[in-house]
Every structure is written in structure tokens, then in C-alpha cells.
Design a protein around this motif. Structure first.
Motif, mmCIF file in Angstrom:
data_model
loop_
_atom_site.group_PDB
_atom_site.id
_atom_site.type_symbol
_atom_site.label_atom_id
_atom_site.label_comp_id
_atom_site.label_asym_id
_atom_site.label_seq_id
_atom_site.Cartn_x
_atom_site.Cartn_y
_atom_site.Cartn_z
ATOM 1 N N MET A 1 -0.589 -2.607 -3.939
ATOM 2 C CA MET A 1 -0.613 -3.433 -2.744
ATOM 3 C C MET A 1 -1.974 -3.284 -2.076
ATOM 4 O O MET A 1 -2.478 -2.180 -1.920
ATOM 5 N N ILE A 2 -2.545 -4.398 -1.676
ATOM 6 C CA ILE A 2 -3.786 -4.414 -0.906
ATOM 7 C C ILE A 2 -3.420 -4.540 0.570
ATOM 8 O O ILE A 2 -2.596 -5.386 0.942
ATOM 9 N N VAL A 3 -4.036 -3.701 1.382
ATOM 10 C CA VAL A 3 -3.832 -3.759 2.829
ATOM 11 C C VAL A 3 -5.157 -4.081 3.487
ATOM 12 O O VAL A 3 -6.171 -3.424 3.216
ATOM 13 N N ALA A 4 -5.138 -5.091 4.324
ATOM 14 C CA ALA A 4 -6.309 -5.453 5.116
ATOM 15 C C ALA A 4 -6.120 -4.898 6.520
ATOM 16 O O ALA A 4 -5.209 -5.308 7.240
ATOM 17 N N GLY A 5 -6.952 -3.938 6.879
ATOM 18 C CA GLY A 5 -6.955 -3.426 8.238
ATOM 19 C C GLY A 5 -7.797 -4.355 9.089
ATOM 20 O O GLY A 5 -8.908 -4.723 8.702
ATOM 21 N N ILE A 6 -7.243 -4.754 10.220
ATOM 22 C CA ILE A 6 -7.911 -5.723 11.096
ATOM 23 C C ILE A 6 -8.123 -5.109 12.471
ATOM 24 O O ILE A 6 -7.178 -4.610 13.087
ATOM 25 N N GLY A 7 -9.342 -5.157 12.939
ATOM 26 C CA GLY A 7 -9.665 -4.830 14.320
ATOM 27 C C GLY A 7 -10.098 -6.123 14.985
ATOM 28 O O GLY A 7 -10.805 -6.924 14.364
ATOM 29 N N LEU A 8 -9.646 -6.364 16.200
ATOM 30 C CA LEU A 8 -10.003 -7.631 16.837
ATOM 31 C C LEU A 8 -10.008 -7.511 18.343
ATOM 32 O O LEU A 8 -9.334 -6.667 18.918
ATOM 33 N N ARG A 9 -10.772 -8.389 18.943
ATOM 34 C CA ARG A 9 -10.810 -8.476 20.400
ATOM 35 C C ARG A 9 -9.642 -9.348 20.859
ATOM 36 O O ARG A 9 -9.215 -10.241 20.123
ATOM 37 N N GLY A 103 -2.199 8.741 -0.377
ATOM 38 C CA GLY A 103 -2.956 8.579 -1.614
ATOM 39 C C GLY A 103 -3.721 7.277 -1.709
ATOM 40 O O GLY A 103 -4.364 7.001 -2.721
ATOM 41 N N SER A 104 -3.689 6.480 -0.657
ATOM 42 C CA SER A 104 -4.413 5.201 -0.682
ATOM 43 C C SER A 104 -5.913 5.434 -0.646
ATOM 44 O O SER A 104 -6.377 6.497 -0.227
ATOM 45 N N VAL A 105 -6.667 4.432 -1.096
ATOM 46 C CA VAL A 105 -8.129 4.532 -1.100
ATOM 47 C C VAL A 105 -8.735 3.310 -0.445
ATOM 48 O O VAL A 105 -8.229 2.192 -0.576
ATOM 49 N N VAL A 116 -14.115 -9.805 15.064
ATOM 50 C CA VAL A 116 -13.151 -9.232 14.122
ATOM 51 C C VAL A 116 -13.827 -8.214 13.200
ATOM 52 O O VAL A 116 -14.976 -8.409 12.824
ATOM 53 N N THR A 117 -13.083 -7.172 12.844
ATOM 54 C CA THR A 117 -13.506 -6.293 11.754
ATOM 55 C C THR A 117 -12.386 -6.271 10.729
ATOM 56 O O THR A 117 -11.219 -6.456 11.065
ATOM 57 N N CYS A 118 -12.761 -6.069 9.480
ATOM 58 C CA CYS A 118 -11.774 -6.029 8.411
ATOM 59 C C CYS A 118 -12.213 -5.022 7.354
ATOM 60 O O CYS A 118 -13.393 -4.953 7.010
ATOM 61 N N ALA A 119 -11.257 -4.232 6.887
ATOM 62 C CA ALA A 119 -11.479 -3.285 5.792
ATOM 63 C C ALA A 119 -10.282 -3.385 4.865
ATOM 64 O O ALA A 119 -9.186 -3.768 5.284
ATOM 65 N N LEU A 120 -10.487 -3.036 3.607
ATOM 66 C CA LEU A 120 -9.412 -3.138 2.624
ATOM 67 C C LEU A 120 -9.105 -1.782 2.000
ATOM 68 O O LEU A 120 -10.015 -1.020 1.684
ATOM 69 N N ALA A 121 -7.812 -1.515 1.817
ATOM 70 C CA ALA A 121 -7.359 -0.299 1.138
ATOM 71 C C ALA A 121 -6.348 -0.694 0.074
ATOM 72 O O ALA A 121 -5.664 -1.717 0.188
ATOM 73 N N ARG A 122 -6.303 0.113 -0.966
ATOM 74 C CA ARG A 122 -5.334 -0.092 -2.051
ATOM 75 C C ARG A 122 -4.347 1.078 -2.004
ATOM 76 O O ARG A 122 -4.760 2.226 -1.953
ATOM 77 N N SER A 123 -3.057 0.747 -2.045
ATOM 78 C CA SER A 123 -2.046 1.800 -2.051
ATOM 79 C C SER A 123 -2.060 2.509 -3.403
ATOM 80 O O SER A 123 -2.456 1.926 -4.418
ATOM 81 N N ALA A 124 -1.615 3.731 -3.422
ATOM 82 C CA ALA A 124 -1.611 4.525 -4.642
ATOM 83 C C ALA A 124 -0.585 4.004 -5.648
ATOM 84 O O ALA A 124 -0.696 4.270 -6.836
ATOM 85 N N THR A 125 0.364 3.221 -5.191
ATOM 86 C CA THR A 125 1.429 2.731 -6.061
ATOM 87 C C THR A 125 1.171 1.345 -6.630
ATOM 88 O O THR A 125 2.010 0.786 -7.292
ATOM 89 N N SER A 126 -0.008 0.770 -6.356
ATOM 90 C CA SER A 126 -0.252 -0.595 -6.865
ATOM 91 C C SER A 126 -1.108 -0.582 -8.106
ATOM 92 O O SER A 126 -1.693 0.359 -8.506
#
Length: 126
Positions: A1-9, A103-105, A116-126
Motif C-alpha cells: 500500500m502506498i500512503v501519501a502524507g499530506i500537509g496543508l494550510r 516497518g514502512s519506508v 501543500v506538502t506531500c510525501a510518500l511511504a510504502r507499507s511493509a506488507t505491500s
């Protein structure tokens, strides 16, 4: 699973969020089959973010502000302003890692646009 972390005003529009999200995905060279969005709890009700989650058919995860601090060491970037507010260098990176689980990276460090800010992480199970 890909997770997009979002920071926003506050008040950030769906098009602004989508532009930053799409830029992060392009930079990472990813076309996810499933996407989860994550942000701090105080921003999870933002209309633009809710619309973004709906348009991408993505689950939106609200991360408690205090939970971000546990991911400070894993953050690749640092905003002094954000660190003073939330105790972590990047809301986007910490939220992505928190929502991706143990275990995500981090696969795409924070990118930033005007609102906006955005970063991506991949879960250890994907």
C-alpha cells in the motif's frame, strides 16, 4: 500500500492538493493501484482534502498530532516552522509513515507547493 502524507494550510483547494500529490507520484515513478491519504487530525476535515480523497477513491487517515513525534527520526526533511508547531520536521513525511504502519519506508521525501506538502511511504506488507 502506498500512503501519501499530506500537509496543508487551512482552506486549500482540491486542485492544489491534487497537483502536489500528482507531482510526488510522478517524481517517485509510481502509479499506485491503491492509495491511502494521511494528515494530522486537525486538518482531516478540510473540504479540499475530503474532495481529494473522494476523487481518488482513497481512504483518509487522521493521525493525532502527538503521534507524529514518534516519526521525527525517520523524516528526511525538516521545516523549522513545522517542528516548532508539531514537534516533527515534516507533517507529510511523519503522517505517511504513521499511516503506512510498522516497518514502512519513505519512498518520496516531502515536496512542497505554495499551500501543500506531500510525501510518500510504502507499507511493509505491500
Amino acid at each position: 500500500m502506498i500512503v501519501a502524507g499530506i500537509g496543508l494550510r487551512p482552506g486549500t483547494s482540491e486542485p492544489d492538493i491534487l497537483a502536489c500529490l500528482d507531482q510526488a507520484l510522478r517524481q517517485a515513478g509510481i502509479v499506485p493501484s491503491a492509495l491511502r491519504l494521511a494528515t494530522i487530525a486537525s486538518r482531516a476535515g478540510e473540504a479540499g482534502l475530503l474532495a481529494t480523497a473522494q476523487s481518488r477513491n482513497a481512504e483518509l487517515v487522521a493521525i493525532p498530532d502527538e503521534a507524529l513525534k514518534g516519526f521525527e527520526a525517520a523524516c528526511a526533511t525538516r521545516s523549522t516552522r513545522i517542528a516548532s508547531l508539531y514537534g516533527v520536521g515534516s507533517v507529510a513525511e511523519a503522517a505517511a509513515l504513521a499511516a503506512a504502519g510498522p516497518g514502512s519506508v519513505l519512498i518520496q521525501p516531502r515536496i512542497a507547493t505554495a499551500r501543500v506538502t506531500c510525501a510518500l511511504a510504502r507499507s511493509a506488507t505491500s
